[in-house]
Design an enzyme around this catalytic site. Structure first.
Site, PDB file in Angstrom:
ATOM      1  N   ILE A  25       0.825  -1.211   0.000  1.00 57.72           N
ATOM      2  CA  ILE A  25       0.000   0.000   0.000  1.00 57.72           C
ATOM      3  C   ILE A  25       0.857   1.258   0.000  1.00 57.72           C
ATOM      4  O   ILE A  25       0.743   2.088  -0.894  1.00 57.72           O
ATOM      5  CB  ILE A  25      -0.962   0.016   1.218  1.00 57.72           C
ATOM      6  CG1 ILE A  25      -1.842  -1.232   1.193  1.00 57.72           C
ATOM      7  CG2 ILE A  25      -1.826   1.270   1.217  1.00 57.72           C
ATOM      8  CD1 ILE A  25      -2.688  -1.388  -0.058  1.00 57.72           C
ATOM      9  N   GLY A  28       6.387   4.120   3.650  1.00 53.15           N
ATOM     10  CA  GLY A  28       6.586   5.369   4.375  1.00 53.15           C
ATOM     11  C   GLY A  28       8.033   5.553   4.769  1.00 53.15           C
ATOM     12  O   GLY A  28       8.917   4.843   4.293  1.00 53.15           O
ATOM     13  N   ALA A  29       8.272   6.513   5.648  1.00 51.45           N
ATOM     14  CA  ALA A  29       9.642   6.811   6.062  1.00 51.45           C
ATOM     15  C   ALA A  29      10.208   5.681   6.913  1.00 51.45           C
ATOM     16  O   ALA A  29      11.364   5.319   6.772  1.00 51.45           O
ATOM     17  CB  ALA A  29       9.686   8.124   6.822  1.00 51.45           C
ATOM     18  N   GLU A  30       9.397   5.113   7.789  1.00 49.52           N
ATOM     19  CA  GLU A  30       9.968   4.086   8.653  1.00 49.52           C
ATOM     20  C   GLU A  30       9.336   2.714   8.484  1.00 49.52           C
ATOM     21  O   GLU A  30       9.919   1.735   8.937  1.00 49.52           O
ATOM     22  CB  GLU A  30       9.935   4.519  10.126  1.00 49.52           C
ATOM     23  CG  GLU A  30       8.596   4.455  10.804  1.00 49.52           C
ATOM     24  CD  GLU A  30       8.745   4.421  12.331  1.00 49.52           C
ATOM     25  OE1 GLU A  30       7.795   4.849  12.992  1.00 49.52           O
ATOM     26  OE2 GLU A  30       9.782   3.968  12.840  1.00 49.52           O
ATOM     27  N   ILE A  33       3.684  -0.625   4.452  1.00 48.92           N
ATOM     28  CA  ILE A  33       2.340  -1.072   4.783  1.00 48.92           C
ATOM     29  C   ILE A  33       1.816  -1.992   3.680  1.00 48.92           C
ATOM     30  O   ILE A  33       1.823  -1.623   2.513  1.00 48.92           O
ATOM     31  CB  ILE A  33       1.360   0.125   4.918  1.00 48.92           C
ATOM     32  CG1 ILE A  33       1.916   1.199   5.861  1.00 48.92           C
ATOM     33  CG2 ILE A  33      -0.032  -0.347   5.341  1.00 48.92           C
ATOM     34  CD1 ILE A  33       1.876   0.849   7.310  1.00 48.92           C
ATOM     35  N   ASP A 142       0.322  12.482  15.420  1.00 51.58           N
ATOM     36  CA  ASP A 142       0.258  12.724  13.979  1.00 51.58           C
ATOM     37  C   ASP A 142      -1.197  12.851  13.525  1.00 51.58           C
ATOM     38  O   ASP A 142      -1.636  12.171  12.607  1.00 51.58           O
ATOM     39  CB  ASP A 142       0.969  11.574  13.235  1.00 51.58           C
ATOM     40  CG  ASP A 142       1.342  11.939  11.803  1.00 51.58           C
ATOM     41  OD1 ASP A 142       1.265  13.133  11.439  1.00 51.58           O
ATOM     42  OD2 ASP A 142       1.703  11.031  11.048  1.00 51.58           O
TER      43      ASP A 142
END
Lengths: 236, 113
Positions: A25, A28-30, A33, A142
């Site tokens: 999906i 991301g940065a870390e 998904i 967030d």
């Protein structure tokens, strides 16, 4: 480095093998998904990936601790009554969390299509959820409309990757400040009404006295910003 | 008993990793493809190596200011002044004053179209 998804000999192996393909999906940065079925349930697989710039020992520690912390916080939030995904499976060593997929739509994507009263109702609901979260001693970290899912007209909070336990007024203030900034930058035309609807729900949970403290803090945090007209006009 | 070099190494690892993580989050959030490493800490070869590992994985570009310009930004200010002067921005020395709150995002840059 790509995570080795099928290294686990137990439960997780079942879901990563065979015909049940995981769909990527987002990267991301870390974390990466994936979506797929876990024990036949539509699920989200969050895998924290190893970073080549971190010492290997530090890297595995950080991924493990963040995975455990995120899962614990989601569980605590749900216990308090916050709408958040159910945790299905945790593998701390591989930094994997498998959780319920909330089959809804991102608030970010549908906000413009809603009527004024629908928008307000959702933000009241959001205010209640965030109020319950804060009352439970958790800040989300967030709160943007990309991390809020609407399913059957109910608000769900997702992505607790930056969440932490805190009762500090500073952290609570930052949580609301971030939400306000997110609304301002992406949904400018109805920012005032959205925030006042949010506060209506939030007030119901945390009470008038606490709300005043939090709002004063939000104002103070806002004035620290570099780009604020009020502040800019004060200086040279 | 703690071993002194271990403590130093640990502090450096934690701090440098945090700097790079923030940069990486910034890249993902904005979708930008370039990283500019400036300021005093840019002089660290070790930090640079870590940044190189991050940008390689993200497939983005890294630019590092030469070490002799990394410590003090007097040269940057002088260069900016020169560019401003050439673009017709002029201030008489007796009318010049210090403006501490002047932020880089508030400076007009007529030399860039």
């Amino acid at each position: 480095m790509r995570p080795s998804l099928n290294k686990d000999g137990g439960l997780i192996g079942l879901t990563f093998h065979g015909s049940n393909k995981l769909r990527l999906i987002t990267a991301g940065a870390e974390a990466v998904i994936y979506e797929g079925l876990f024990l036949k349930l539509p699920s989200v697989f969050k895998v924290r990936i190893s970073k080549p710039y971190r010492d290997r020992r530090f890297d595995s520690l950080i991924r493990k601790e963040r995975t455990l912390s995120e899962a614990r916080i989601i569980i605590a939030a749900r216990k308090s009554g916050v709408h958040a995904p159910a945790i299905y499976y945790i593998n701390a060593d591989e930094a994997i969390i498998v959780m319920e997929k909330i089959e809804g739509l991102l608030l970010r994507d549908i906000l413009d299509k809603l009527t004024d009263s629908e928008r307000c109702r959702i933000f009241i609901d959001l205010g209640k959820n965030v109020g319950i979260l804060h009352k439970a001693g958790i800040v989300h970290g967030d709160l943007t409309t990309s991390n809020i899912v609407i399913k059957d007209n109910n608000v769900y909070l997702v992505d607790f990757g930056l969440a932490k336990y805190s009762n500090e007024i500073e952290d609570i203030g930052v949580d609301l400040h971030l939400l306000l900034r997110a609304i301002e930058s992406t949904h400018y035309e109805y920012k005032d009404v959205l925030f006042s609807c949010f506060l209506e729900g939030y007030r119901k949970v945390i009470g008038e006295a606490e709300l005043e403290l939090v709002l004063n803090k939000v104002k103070e945090i806002r004035m620290r910003g570099r780009y604020i007209e009020e502040r800019r006009n004060r200086g040279v | 008993m703690y071993h002194f070099p271990d403590i130093c190494y640990s502090v450096r690892e934690v701090v440098y990793s945090a700097i790079i993580e923030v940069a990486e989050r910034g890249l993902v959030h904005t979708g930008k493809r370039e990283v500019l490493l400036v300021g005093g800490v840019a002089a660290s070869k070790y930090l640079r190596r870590k940044f190189e590992a991050m940008v390689k994985e993200r497939n983005v570009k890294l630019y590092v200011v030469p070490p002799k310009y990394a410590v003090d930004n007097g040269v940057m200010i002088a260069w900016t002044g020169l560019l401003a002067f050439k673009s017709g921005v002029q201030v008489r020395p007796d009318e010049a004053f210090i403006k501490q709150r002047w932020r880089i995002d508030r400076v007009d840059i007529p030399w860039i179209k």
